[in-house]
Enzyme design. Sequence first.
Site, PDB file in Angstrom:
ATOM      1  CG  ASP A  53      -1.806   1.192   1.328  1.00 47.51           C
ATOM      2  OD1 ASP A  53      -2.728   1.281   0.508  1.00 47.51           O
ATOM      3  OD2 ASP A  53      -1.581   2.035   2.212  1.00 47.51           O
ATOM      4  CD  GLU A  73      15.792 -15.201   2.218  1.00 44.46           C
ATOM      5  OE1 GLU A  73      15.091 -15.679   3.146  1.00 44.46           O
ATOM      6  OE2 GLU A  73      16.686 -14.361   2.390  1.00 44.46           O
TER       7      GLU A  73
END
Length: 552
Positions: A208, A267
């Site tokens: 956001d 990852e």
Amino acid sequence: MSGNSISDNKGEWWRNSVIYQIYPRSFCDANGDGIGDLPGITQKLDYVQSLGVDAIWISPFFKSPMVDFGYDVSDYRDVDPIFGNLQDFDDLIEAAHARCLKVIIDQILSHTSDQHPWFEESRANRDNPKADWYVWADPKPDGSAPNNWMSNFGGSAWRWCTRRRQYYLTNFLKEQPDLNLHNPEVQEQLLADLKFWLDRGVDGFRLDAINHAFHDRSLQDNPPRPLELDENGQPPVNTYHYQWHIHDKSQPENLVFLQRVRELMDEYPNTITMGEVGDDNTHKIMAEYTTEKRLNMAYSFDLLASDHSAEFLRNTLERNREVIENGWPCWSIANHDVPRSLTRWNAEFNREQALARAPLFVLMQLTLRGSVCLYQGEELGLEEADIAFEDLQDPYGINLWPEFKGRDGCRTPMPWFNSGEINAGFSKVKPWLPVPQEHHSKAVSVQQDNPHSTLNQFRALIDWHKGLSAEIASAQQEVLETGNDLLAFYRRGASEQLLVVLNMGSGEETFALPAEFAEAEDITPSLFPGEVAADKIKLPVAGARVLRITKN
């Protein structure tokens, strides 16, 4: 169509994906308190799956005092009780993945609630461990705010704290203090909070207002901006639009931080980030943010504006060329912050005409280079609700009433049934916002089995989109100057090309067919009127044509 489908994106599922935004307060109330919740979303996942979308984006459900309905977070790692609990979220993830739906959740990294424990500690005094976790500044000698920065919601972006005898920065509501991401400890904490949700199985984050994450530490004033007067010759209602926002957002340090976010995301294979970017120079920022191992994609406020003319769309796409060619955009024409597209983009049309045009906007999104965000209820052809002042919940609307009615009109509950059920099946009790009477007739149950309904038109379009080739998925885009109400563009791949022509106007239009497309295959979805005659494409109102040629 030949070759692999558009869904085959070399493992990058998010490219060309269709993402369905769920505003949890208004989706489905499972526990009967008048507010939608996480179990309600889980109950409706079969419906979401039936749309053919690839992913859901869930607006904030974190613990919050709900001053800004979840965008004021008081605990990044917990579910607010009105939405359920962490087990409910885990159940939702499992149910979504069982239906091959990816789950994207909001993250608000630029600010928290003033009730977050971090802020409560930070404002206690100037020498506590979190004293520098937020943006604090001394007043000017006369006691006024440190500079002229304005809040997105109007008025000064600075609020006075009597305990510290300092101002703190609030780019949004006064209850939403800005985090100081220049502090390495804050960055580490936010990355750890992202990891918390990745470990729970989320497939990505919608970040956001991500370009608000950093500010210019010199606290220089923003320069004034020439005022854009409205049709009545009046200046903007919101003082935010009175200046160029050079120093309060979109700082270069943000690019380094986004690279750190990307390193974490890498990852966790097949996870993504999508940024909300609003700026005076949105296209430049979007391009920077979606390249060099930063965000996977971003969307701007450009197509959330009221202007929807072919000329405006052409200009927007041209200005967006850099991000379209080098980064990756996500096309959004509706969300929880703006009036619904059926109302906003159809001011000059009656209701029947407006409804006929709804699929046209979706076809545009699906054929542009990029991914698509579809806001809940758009597939039903819902119009903006007219909410009485006494029913308003949005603080933005309440503050600026009556010149601006706020965002509640697009946030009303989803209508599920129209068979005499109270609140159109959303809740058994009075909902947090009223369900407009005109929405009952557009309920899911009404449209579900009607092959010509707006709902089934949207389903057919999304299914058609999946049939496009993988080559078209990454094909370059070239916008054509038509000089009329037609929006036309090419999608050019090495061995396959599309010509897309859409009538965005209120009258019949004609397009001169390029010679290279004289023998093209017409692959237009059947619900769109129009014809290819000799060397011309003739399109009535809401008409469209998609032509394809292949090279051996």
